[in-house]
Design a protein around this motif. Structure first.
Motif, PDB file in Angstrom:
ATOM      1  N   GLY A  48      31.133  68.498  17.374  1.00 54.26           N
ATOM      2  CA  GLY A  48      30.868  68.202  15.972  1.00 54.26           C
ATOM      3  C   GLY A  48      30.038  69.318  15.382  1.00 54.26           C
ATOM      4  N   TYR A  49      29.814  69.217  14.090  1.00 55.01           N
ATOM      5  CA  TYR A  49      29.091  70.288  13.388  1.00 55.01           C
ATOM      6  C   TYR A  49      27.782  69.758  12.843  1.00 55.01           C
ATOM      7  N   PRO A  50      26.779  70.588  12.918  1.00 56.19           N
ATOM      8  CA  PRO A  50      26.726  71.897  13.551  1.00 56.19           C
ATOM      9  C   PRO A  50      26.567  71.778  15.069  1.00 56.19           C
ATOM     10  N   THR A  51      27.027  72.801  15.763  1.00 56.82           N
ATOM     11  CA  THR A  51      26.758  72.948  17.191  1.00 56.82           C
ATOM     12  C   THR A  51      26.249  74.357  17.419  1.00 56.82           C
ATOM     13  N   MET A  52      25.154  74.456  18.138  1.00 59.18           N
ATOM     14  CA  MET A  52      24.592  75.753  18.486  1.00 59.18           C
ATOM     15  C   MET A  52      24.771  75.941  19.985  1.00 59.18           C
ATOM     16  N   SER A  53      25.319  77.085  20.361  1.00 58.47           N
ATOM     17  CA  SER A  53      25.596  77.366  21.770  1.00 58.47           C
ATOM     18  C   SER A  53      24.886  78.635  22.198  1.00 58.47           C
ATOM     19  N   VAL A  54      24.492  78.651  23.469  1.00 58.73           N
ATOM     20  CA  VAL A  54      23.875  79.839  24.059  1.00 58.73           C
ATOM     21  C   VAL A  54      24.781  80.295  25.195  1.00 58.73           C
ATOM     22  N   ILE A  55      25.209  81.569  25.114  1.00 63.38           N
ATOM     23  CA  ILE A  55      26.091  82.151  26.123  1.00 63.38           C
ATOM     24  C   ILE A  55      25.333  83.264  26.839  1.00 63.38           C
ATOM     25  N   ASN A  56      25.290  83.177  28.170  1.00 61.65           N
ATOM     26  CA  ASN A  56      24.568  84.189  28.939  1.00 61.65           C
ATOM     27  C   ASN A  56      25.420  85.453  29.113  1.00 61.65           C
ATOM     28  N   ALA A  57      24.855  86.459  29.777  1.00 57.75           N
ATOM     29  CA  ALA A  57      25.525  87.756  29.952  1.00 57.75           C
ATOM     30  C   ALA A  57      26.770  87.662  30.824  1.00 57.75           C
ATOM     31  N   LYS A  58      26.931  86.569  31.580  1.00 58.87           N
ATOM     32  CA  LYS A  58      28.129  86.374  32.398  1.00 58.87           C
ATOM     33  C   LYS A  58      29.252  85.702  31.608  1.00 58.87           C
TER      34      LYS A  58
END
Length: 151
Positions: A121-131
């Motif tokens: 759903g919105y909003p969604t905040m995502s954190v993506i690592n260097a991998k």
């Protein structure tokens, strides 16, 4: 003399204000930056019609502490989950095959990268690592204090 003083005051206010804004990047720029600085990518997945998304912009991302945290610790990205941007990530090209230009200011087709992020759903905040792995997803509106504590 008074004009010079006012100019200096306005210049300092301008510099201070700019330093407190999130320096949003495109996903392409964030991927390139991550290769150099190894910081995680923070993605704000939003839509143009989402009220809580607009509240995040107005109340949370405009907060000086949030802006400082995102700029210093992350490569921050604003991603329109129903937009038409092509994203090359993890060896795959993500598009929005159902995008309609005539609907760019309202509900539109969902972007393929939105599916990769597993946006519920919105909003969604995502954190993506260097991998390239999603480390964290934060769903819904969060105040500045709540977001800081979650990050």
């Amino acid at each position: 003399m008074k004009k010079i003083f006012l100019f200096v005051v306005f210049a300092l206010i301008s510099i201070t204000t700019q330093a407190q804004e999130v320096k949003w990047m495109t996903m392409k720029d964030a991927i390139a930056a991550q290769k150099k600085n190894k910081k995680p990518i923070f993605i704000d997945a939003y839509t143009v019609w989402c009220g809580p998304c607009k509240m995040l912009d107005q109340n949370t991302f405009s907060d000086a502490k949030v802006a400082k945290l995102l700029n210093e610790k992350y490569n921050p990205v604003k991603f329109n989950s129903e937009g038409n941007e092509e994203i090359q990530f993890g060896g795959k090209l993500y598009k929005n095959p159902n995008y309609q230009e005539a609907r760019k200011n309202s509900r539109n087709g969902m972007h393929e990268f939105t599916e990769f992020l597993k946006v519920p759903g919105y909003p969604t905040m995502s954190v993506i690592n260097a991998k390239g792995t999603i480390e964290k997803s934060i769903v819904g509106y969060k105040s500045a204090e709540e977001l800081i504590s979650l990050l």
